[in-house]
Design a protein around this motif. Structure first.
Motif, PDB file in Angstrom:
ATOM      1  N   HIS A 124       0.844  -1.196   0.000  1.00 51.43           N
ATOM      2  CA  HIS A 124       0.000   0.000   0.000  1.00 51.43           C
ATOM      3  C   HIS A 124       0.879   1.247   0.000  1.00 51.43           C
ATOM      4  CE1 HIS A 124      -3.436  -2.541   0.887  1.00 51.43           C
ATOM      5  NE2 HIS A 124      -2.758  -3.082   1.883  1.00 51.43           N
ATOM      6  N   HIS A 125       0.474   2.248  -0.783  1.00 52.14           N
ATOM      7  CA  HIS A 125       1.237   3.496  -0.855  1.00 52.14           C
ATOM      8  C   HIS A 125       0.536   4.550   0.003  1.00 52.14           C
ATOM      9  CE1 HIS A 125       3.791   6.231  -3.655  1.00 52.14           C
ATOM     10  NE2 HIS A 125       4.461   5.840  -2.592  1.00 52.14           N
ATOM     11  N   PHE A 126       1.043   4.756   1.210  1.00 53.63           N
ATOM     12  CA  PHE A 126       0.440   5.668   2.179  1.00 53.63           C
ATOM     13  C   PHE A 126       0.951   7.093   1.989  1.00 53.63           C
ATOM     14  CE2 PHE A 126       0.121   1.588   4.294  1.00 53.63           C
ATOM     15  CZ  PHE A 126      -1.134   1.636   4.871  1.00 53.63           C
ATOM     16  N   ALA A 127       0.065   8.051   2.187  1.00 54.58           N
ATOM     17  CA  ALA A 127       0.466   9.454   2.276  1.00 54.58           C
ATOM     18  C   ALA A 127       0.752   9.739   3.747  1.00 54.58           C
ATOM     19  CB  ALA A 127      -0.641  10.372   1.779  1.00 54.58           C
ATOM     20  N   ILE A 128       1.867  10.386   4.021  1.00 56.20           N
ATOM     21  CA  ILE A 128       2.186  10.849   5.375  1.00 56.20           C
ATOM     22  C   ILE A 128       1.768  12.310   5.428  1.00 56.20           C
ATOM     23  CG2 ILE A 128       4.013  11.270   7.062  1.00 56.20           C
ATOM     24  CD1 ILE A 128       5.577   8.974   5.677  1.00 56.20           C
ATOM     25  N   GLU A 129       0.912  12.639   6.390  1.00 58.76           N
ATOM     26  CA  GLU A 129       0.360  13.991   6.457  1.00 58.76           C
ATOM     27  C   GLU A 129       0.701  14.670   7.770  1.00 58.76           C
ATOM     28  OE1 GLU A 129      -3.557  13.337   3.652  1.00 58.76           O
ATOM     29  OE2 GLU A 129      -3.840  13.365   5.817  1.00 58.76           O
ATOM     30  N   ALA A 130       1.022  15.955   7.674  1.00 62.31           N
ATOM     31  CA  ALA A 130       1.193  16.800   8.857  1.00 62.31           C
ATOM     32  C   ALA A 130      -0.174  17.380   9.191  1.00 62.31           C
ATOM     33  CB  ALA A 130       2.188  17.923   8.575  1.00 62.31           C
ATOM     34  N   VAL A 131      -0.520  17.343  10.454  1.00 60.77           N
ATOM     35  CA  VAL A 131      -1.829  17.836  10.897  1.00 60.77           C
ATOM     36  C   VAL A 131      -1.638  19.176  11.597  1.00 60.77           C
ATOM     37  CG1 VAL A 131      -3.844  17.353  12.322  1.00 60.77           C
ATOM     38  CG2 VAL A 131      -2.652  15.486  11.175  1.00 60.77           C
ATOM     39  N   THR A 132      -2.468  20.146  11.240  1.00 56.64           N
ATOM     40  CA  THR A 132      -2.431  21.475  11.844  1.00 56.64           C
ATOM     41  C   THR A 132      -3.805  21.787  12.429  1.00 56.64           C
ATOM     42  OG1 THR A 132      -0.854  22.179  10.161  1.00 56.64           O
ATOM     43  CG2 THR A 132      -1.933  23.913  11.423  1.00 56.64           C
ATOM     44  N   ILE A 133      -3.814  22.270  13.663  1.00 52.92           N
ATOM     45  CA  ILE A 133      -5.053  22.675  14.315  1.00 52.92           C
ATOM     46  C   ILE A 133      -5.126  24.203  14.260  1.00 52.92           C
ATOM     47  CG2 ILE A 133      -6.411  22.645  16.439  1.00 52.92           C
ATOM     48  CD1 ILE A 133      -5.945  19.874  15.305  1.00 52.92           C
ATOM     49  N   VAL A 134      -6.200  24.723  13.684  1.00 61.81           N
ATOM     50  CA  VAL A 134      -6.389  26.171  13.591  1.00 61.81           C
ATOM     51  C   VAL A 134      -7.566  26.553  14.485  1.00 61.81           C
ATOM     52  CG1 VAL A 134      -6.895  28.096  12.036  1.00 61.81           C
ATOM     53  CG2 VAL A 134      -5.524  26.159  11.225  1.00 61.81           C
ATOM     54  N   ARG A 135      -7.310  27.436  15.425  1.00 57.51           N
ATOM     55  CA  ARG A 135      -8.354  27.897  16.350  1.00 57.51           C
ATOM     56  C   ARG A 135      -9.050  29.124  15.763  1.00 57.51           C
ATOM     57  NH1 ARG A 135      -8.275  24.244  19.952  1.00 57.51           N
ATOM     58  NH2 ARG A 135      -6.351  23.536  20.883  1.00 57.51           N
ATOM     59  N   ASP A 136     -10.375  29.190  15.962  1.00 57.01           N
ATOM     60  CA  ASP A 136     -11.104  30.363  15.487  1.00 57.01           C
ATOM     61  C   ASP A 136     -11.430  31.285  16.662  1.00 57.01           C
ATOM     62  OD1 ASP A 136     -13.325  29.307  16.803  1.00 57.01           O
ATOM     63  OD2 ASP A 136     -14.208  28.500  14.976  1.00 57.01           O
ATOM     64  N   GLU A 137     -11.975  32.439  16.367  1.00 55.72           N
ATOM     65  CA  GLU A 137     -12.267  33.437  17.399  1.00 55.72           C
ATOM     66  C   GLU A 137     -13.375  33.005  18.349  1.00 55.72           C
ATOM     67  OE1 GLU A 137     -12.977  37.185  15.520  1.00 55.72           O
ATOM     68  OE2 GLU A 137     -11.054  37.169  14.498  1.00 55.72           O
ATOM     69  N   GLY A 138     -14.204  32.060  17.918  1.00 56.43           N
ATOM     70  CA  GLY A 138     -15.310  31.600  18.749  1.00 56.43           C
ATOM     71  C   GLY A 138     -14.926  30.500  19.723  1.00 56.43           C
ATOM     72  N   GLY A 139     -13.642  30.133  19.776  1.00 54.86           N
ATOM     73  CA  GLY A 139     -13.186  29.101  20.693  1.00 54.86           C
ATOM     74  C   GLY A 139     -13.178  27.715  20.089  1.00 54.86           C
ATOM     75  N   GLY A 140     -13.589  27.591  18.852  1.00 58.46           N
ATOM     76  CA  GLY A 140     -13.576  26.295  18.179  1.00 58.46           C
ATOM     77  C   GLY A 140     -12.235  26.038  17.519  1.00 58.46           C
ATOM     78  N   ALA A 141     -12.124  24.884  16.915  1.00 56.89           N
ATOM     79  CA  ALA A 141     -10.884  24.525  16.230  1.00 56.89           C
ATOM     80  C   ALA A 141     -11.207  23.659  15.020  1.00 56.89           C
ATOM     81  CB  ALA A 141      -9.953  23.777  17.168  1.00 56.89           C
ATOM     82  N   VAL A 142     -10.385  23.793  14.001  1.00 57.44           N
ATOM     83  CA  VAL A 142     -10.533  23.001  12.787  1.00 57.44           C
ATOM     84  C   VAL A 142      -9.182  22.361  12.490  1.00 57.44           C
ATOM     85  CG1 VAL A 142     -10.996  23.081  10.312  1.00 57.44           C
ATOM     86  CG2 VAL A 142     -12.306  24.528  11.866  1.00 57.44           C
ATOM     87  N   ALA A 143      -9.192  21.054  12.239  1.00 59.37           N
ATOM     88  CA  ALA A 143      -7.960  20.351  11.887  1.00 59.37           C
ATOM     89  C   ALA A 143      -7.845  20.285  10.373  1.00 59.37           C
ATOM     90  CB  ALA A 143      -7.967  18.951  12.472  1.00 59.37           C
ATOM     91  N   SER A 144      -6.656  20.566   9.879  1.00 58.20           N
ATOM     92  CA  SER A 144      -6.399  20.409   8.452  1.00 58.20           C
ATOM     93  C   SER A 144      -5.107  19.611   8.310  1.00 58.20           C
ATOM     94  CB  SER A 144      -6.293  21.760   7.752  1.00 58.20           C
ATOM     95  OG  SER A 144      -5.176  22.466   8.211  1.00 58.20           O
ATOM     96  N   SER A 145      -4.941  18.984   7.164  1.00 54.34           N
ATOM     97  CA  SER A 145      -3.744  18.175   6.956  1.00 54.34           C
ATOM     98  C   SER A 145      -3.181  18.440   5.572  1.00 54.34           C
ATOM     99  CB  SER A 145      -4.060  16.689   7.135  1.00 54.34           C
ATOM    100  OG  SER A 145      -5.029  16.283   6.210  1.00 54.34           O
ATOM    101  N   ALA A 146      -1.870  18.213   5.457  1.00 52.43           N
ATOM    102  CA  ALA A 146      -1.185  18.393   4.177  1.00 52.43           C
ATOM    103  C   ALA A 146      -0.192  17.250   3.997  1.00 52.43           C
ATOM    104  CB  ALA A 146      -0.452  19.731   4.143  1.00 52.43           C
ATOM    105  N   GLU A 147      -0.183  16.682   2.814  1.00 55.60           N
ATOM    106  CA  GLU A 147       0.748  15.586   2.531  1.00 55.60           C
ATOM    107  C   GLU A 147       2.170  16.113   2.512  1.00 55.60           C
ATOM    108  OE1 GLU A 147       1.787  12.676  -1.184  1.00 55.60           O
ATOM    109  OE2 GLU A 147      -0.339  12.957  -0.715  1.00 55.60           O
TER     110      GLU A 147
END
Length: 107
Positions: free
Chosen positions: A10-33
């Motif tokens: 299997h050819h796996f992508a290795i991804e870095a995960v970044t957590i971005v916090r918003d002004e309302g106290g929430g957070a969104v995770a994004s990833s990039a290969e």
């Protein structure tokens, strides 16, 4: 180790995960290969724990890949639409050539 090499199908992508916090106290995770690695995927077990007032499917796997310098539990592995959160990383045989990653698949 020839047996291990033949199982890296299997050819796996290795991804870095970044957590971005918003002004309302929430957070969104994004990833990039950041890299790709050949590996094998072995199922472990599963469960249905009760978390945050709901049942959540939990499936564990062991993914063996060729060693990748800098791989940490802050990364995740992706195989097509499947995402695997890395829980622990061990050197398979002490040679530094292969890493066993204990992972949990996100559904």
């Amino acid at each position: 180790m020839a047996d291990a090499l033949g199982q890296l199908r299997h050819h796996f992508a290795i991804e870095a995960v970044t957590i971005v916090r918003d002004e309302g106290g929430g957070a969104v995770a994004s990833s990039a290969e950041i890299a790709r690695a050949w590996g094998s995927l072995r199922g472990g077990g599963g469960g249905l724990p009760f978390l945050a007032d709901a049942f959540r499917a939990r499936t564990t796997h062991t993914i063996t890949i060729r060693a990748h310098i800098g791989l940490t539990t802050a990364h995740q592995l992706r195989l097509g639409p499947r995402v695997f959160i890395i829980l622990a990383i061990t050197d398979r045989d002490g040679t530094g050539r292969f890493l066993d990653c204990a992972c949990e698949e996100r559904t």
